[in-house]
Design a protein around this motif. Sequence first.
Motif, mmCIF file in Angstrom:
data_model
loop_
_atom_site.group_PDB
_atom_site.id
_atom_site.type_symbol
_atom_site.label_atom_id
_atom_site.label_comp_id
_atom_site.label_asym_id
_atom_site.label_seq_id
_atom_site.Cartn_x
_atom_site.Cartn_y
_atom_site.Cartn_z
ATOM 1 N N VAL A 40 8.207 2.824 9.169
ATOM 2 C CA VAL A 40 8.341 3.071 7.735
ATOM 3 C C VAL A 40 7.599 1.981 6.975
ATOM 4 C CG1 VAL A 40 9.937 3.296 5.804
ATOM 5 C CG2 VAL A 40 10.572 4.207 8.053
ATOM 6 N N TYR A 41 6.736 2.417 6.080
ATOM 7 C CA TYR A 41 6.029 1.495 5.189
ATOM 8 C C TYR A 41 6.593 1.685 3.788
ATOM 9 C CZ TYR A 41 2.724 0.761 8.956
ATOM 10 O OH TYR A 41 2.157 0.448 10.168
ATOM 11 N N GLU A 42 7.322 0.691 3.312
ATOM 12 C CA GLU A 42 7.883 0.718 1.960
ATOM 13 C C GLU A 42 6.805 0.197 1.010
ATOM 14 O OE1 GLU A 42 10.605 2.177 1.354
ATOM 15 O OE2 GLU A 42 11.820 2.053 3.157
ATOM 16 N N LEU A 43 6.148 1.104 0.324
ATOM 17 C CA LEU A 43 4.991 0.744 -0.486
ATOM 18 C C LEU A 43 5.330 -0.216 -1.623
ATOM 19 C CD1 LEU A 43 3.086 4.147 -0.648
ATOM 20 C CD2 LEU A 43 2.921 2.304 1.036
ATOM 21 N N ASP A 44 6.558 -0.154 -2.126
ATOM 22 C CA ASP A 44 6.941 -1.059 -3.209
ATOM 23 C C ASP A 44 7.218 -2.476 -2.709
ATOM 24 O OD1 ASP A 44 9.184 0.004 -1.893
ATOM 25 O OD2 ASP A 44 10.462 -0.212 -3.651
ATOM 26 N N GLU A 45 7.181 -2.675 -1.405
ATOM 27 C CA GLU A 45 7.419 -3.998 -0.830
ATOM 28 C C GLU A 45 6.166 -4.599 -0.199
ATOM 29 O OE1 GLU A 45 10.689 -3.463 1.862
ATOM 30 O OE2 GLU A 45 12.097 -2.988 0.238
ATOM 31 N N LEU A 46 5.062 -3.859 -0.248
ATOM 32 C CA LEU A 46 3.817 -4.318 0.359
ATOM 33 C C LEU A 46 2.838 -4.806 -0.704
ATOM 34 C CD1 LEU A 46 3.275 -1.426 2.915
ATOM 35 C CD2 LEU A 46 4.134 -3.723 3.385
ATOM 36 N N VAL A 47 2.102 -5.849 -0.375
ATOM 37 C CA VAL A 47 1.112 -6.405 -1.302
ATOM 38 C C VAL A 47 0.076 -5.349 -1.685
ATOM 39 C CG1 VAL A 47 -0.706 -8.142 -1.547
ATOM 40 C CG2 VAL A 47 1.444 -8.734 -0.421
ATOM 41 N N ASN A 48 -0.364 -4.561 -0.726
ATOM 42 C CA ASN A 48 -1.376 -3.540 -0.989
ATOM 43 C C ASN A 48 -0.755 -2.152 -1.184
ATOM 44 O OD1 ASN A 48 -0.598 -3.290 1.670
ATOM 45 N ND2 ASN A 48 -2.655 -2.857 2.428
ATOM 46 N N GLY A 49 0.514 -2.117 -1.553
ATOM 47 C CA GLY A 49 1.224 -0.852 -1.717
ATOM 48 C C GLY A 49 0.634 0.071 -2.764
ATOM 49 N N LYS A 50 0.206 -0.472 -3.890
ATOM 50 C CA LYS A 50 -0.393 0.362 -4.954
ATOM 51 C C LYS A 50 -1.691 1.011 -4.469
ATOM 52 C CE LYS A 50 2.297 -0.048 -8.548
ATOM 53 N NZ LYS A 50 3.067 1.103 -8.989
ATOM 54 N N GLU A 51 -2.476 0.251 -3.727
ATOM 55 C CA GLU A 51 -3.722 0.790 -3.165
ATOM 56 C C GLU A 51 -3.416 1.913 -2.175
ATOM 57 O OE1 GLU A 51 -7.130 -0.802 -0.127
ATOM 58 O OE2 GLU A 51 -6.367 -2.219 -1.613
ATOM 59 N N MET A 52 -2.375 1.725 -1.374
ATOM 60 C CA MET A 52 -1.981 2.751 -0.412
ATOM 61 C C MET A 52 -1.466 3.998 -1.143
ATOM 62 S SD MET A 52 -0.286 0.194 2.372
ATOM 63 C CE MET A 52 0.188 1.386 3.586
ATOM 64 N N GLU A 53 -0.750 3.812 -2.236
ATOM 65 C CA GLU A 53 -0.291 4.948 -3.043
ATOM 66 C C GLU A 53 -1.469 5.765 -3.548
ATOM 67 O OE1 GLU A 53 2.795 4.708 -6.140
ATOM 68 O OE2 GLU A 53 3.148 2.669 -5.376
ATOM 69 N N ARG A 54 -2.490 5.078 -4.061
ATOM 70 C CA ARG A 54 -3.672 5.779 -4.570
ATOM 71 C C ARG A 54 -4.363 6.572 -3.453
ATOM 72 N NH1 ARG A 54 -3.862 1.054 -7.694
ATOM 73 N NH2 ARG A 54 -5.265 -0.017 -6.266
ATOM 74 N N ALA A 55 -4.410 6.005 -2.263
ATOM 75 C CA ALA A 55 -5.016 6.715 -1.122
ATOM 76 C C ALA A 55 -4.202 7.959 -0.771
ATOM 77 C CB ALA A 55 -5.127 5.781 0.077
ATOM 78 N N LEU A 56 -2.878 7.853 -0.823
ATOM 79 C CA LEU A 56 -2.026 9.006 -0.530
ATOM 80 C C LEU A 56 -2.207 10.102 -1.582
ATOM 81 C CD1 LEU A 56 1.152 7.120 0.685
ATOM 82 C CD2 LEU A 56 -0.263 8.660 2.061
ATOM 83 N N VAL A 57 -2.367 9.716 -2.842
ATOM 84 C CA VAL A 57 -2.619 10.697 -3.899
ATOM 85 C C VAL A 57 -3.939 11.414 -3.639
ATOM 86 C CG1 VAL A 57 -3.123 10.974 -6.363
ATOM 87 C CG2 VAL A 57 -1.175 9.580 -5.642
ATOM 88 N N ARG A 58 -4.971 10.663 -3.223
ATOM 89 C CA ARG A 58 -6.266 11.283 -2.896
ATOM 90 C C ARG A 58 -6.130 12.254 -1.720
ATOM 91 N NH1 ARG A 58 -8.093 6.005 -3.702
ATOM 92 N NH2 ARG A 58 -8.464 5.703 -1.495
ATOM 93 N N LEU A 59 -5.173 11.982 -0.855
ATOM 94 C CA LEU A 59 -4.922 12.847 0.293
ATOM 95 C C LEU A 59 -4.205 14.136 -0.118
ATOM 96 C CD1 LEU A 59 -5.084 12.988 3.428
ATOM 97 C CD2 LEU A 59 -2.869 11.863 3.463
ATOM 98 N N GLY A 60 -3.649 14.141 -1.322
ATOM 99 C CA GLY A 60 -2.967 15.339 -1.807
ATOM 100 C C GLY A 60 -1.485 15.133 -2.049
ATOM 101 N N CYS A 61 -0.998 13.933 -1.875
ATOM 102 C CA CYS A 61 0.410 13.624 -2.112
ATOM 103 C C CYS A 61 0.583 13.188 -3.566
ATOM 104 C CB CYS A 61 0.885 12.480 -1.223
ATOM 105 S SG CYS A 61 0.883 12.845 0.502
ATOM 106 N N ASP A 62 1.190 14.022 -4.372
ATOM 107 C CA ASP A 62 1.450 13.645 -5.758
ATOM 108 C C ASP A 62 2.788 14.215 -6.166
ATOM 109 O OD1 ASP A 62 1.114 12.517 -8.214
ATOM 110 O OD2 ASP A 62 -0.274 14.036 -8.940
ATOM 111 N N PRO A 63 3.834 13.413 -6.187
ATOM 112 C CA PRO A 63 3.867 11.967 -6.023
ATOM 113 C C PRO A 63 3.570 11.564 -4.579
ATOM 114 C CG PRO A 63 6.106 12.794 -6.264
ATOM 115 C CD PRO A 63 5.172 13.967 -6.458
ATOM 116 N N PRO A 64 3.193 10.302 -4.401
ATOM 117 C CA PRO A 64 2.700 9.868 -3.086
ATOM 118 C C PRO A 64 3.753 9.689 -1.999
ATOM 119 C CG PRO A 64 2.633 8.060 -4.648
ATOM 120 C CD PRO A 64 3.022 9.281 -5.422
ATOM 121 N N VAL A 65 5.016 9.618 -2.358
ATOM 122 C CA VAL A 65 6.053 9.393 -1.340
ATOM 123 C C VAL A 65 7.184 10.394 -1.503
ATOM 124 C CG1 VAL A 65 5.563 6.944 -1.029
ATOM 125 C CG2 VAL A 65 7.221 7.640 -2.745
#
Length: 102
Positions: A40-65
């Motif tokens: 499990v990657y908790e994006l709100d606890e990772l330094v690069n979490g916002k960047e990972m969220e944007r990548a997930l949105v580009r993948l088609g996840c909106d919202p990303p999690v």
Amino acid sequence: MDYIFQLASQKAVVIFSKSSCCMCHAIKRLFYEQGVSPMVYELDELVNGKEMERALVRLGCDPPVPAVFIGGKFIGRTNNILTLQVDGSLKKMLKDAGALWL
């Protein structure tokens, strides 16, 4: 996005989540109750979490999690996972990926 797929392929089940998200909690619990121990990657606890969220949105996840990968393949979000659970195909996917042995 390559980084997301790299992380997703390092364990049979990978969930991108946020610690404050109730749907993320429900999905993680679904896997834990089946005896699966996802990465499990908790994006709100990772330094690069916002960047990972944007990548997930580009993948088609909106919202990303929550975003669930099984066997390195993007399976989907809450609705997809619950549909697979109800129709019985989630268990087969988990067995095929080596996350379940029963």
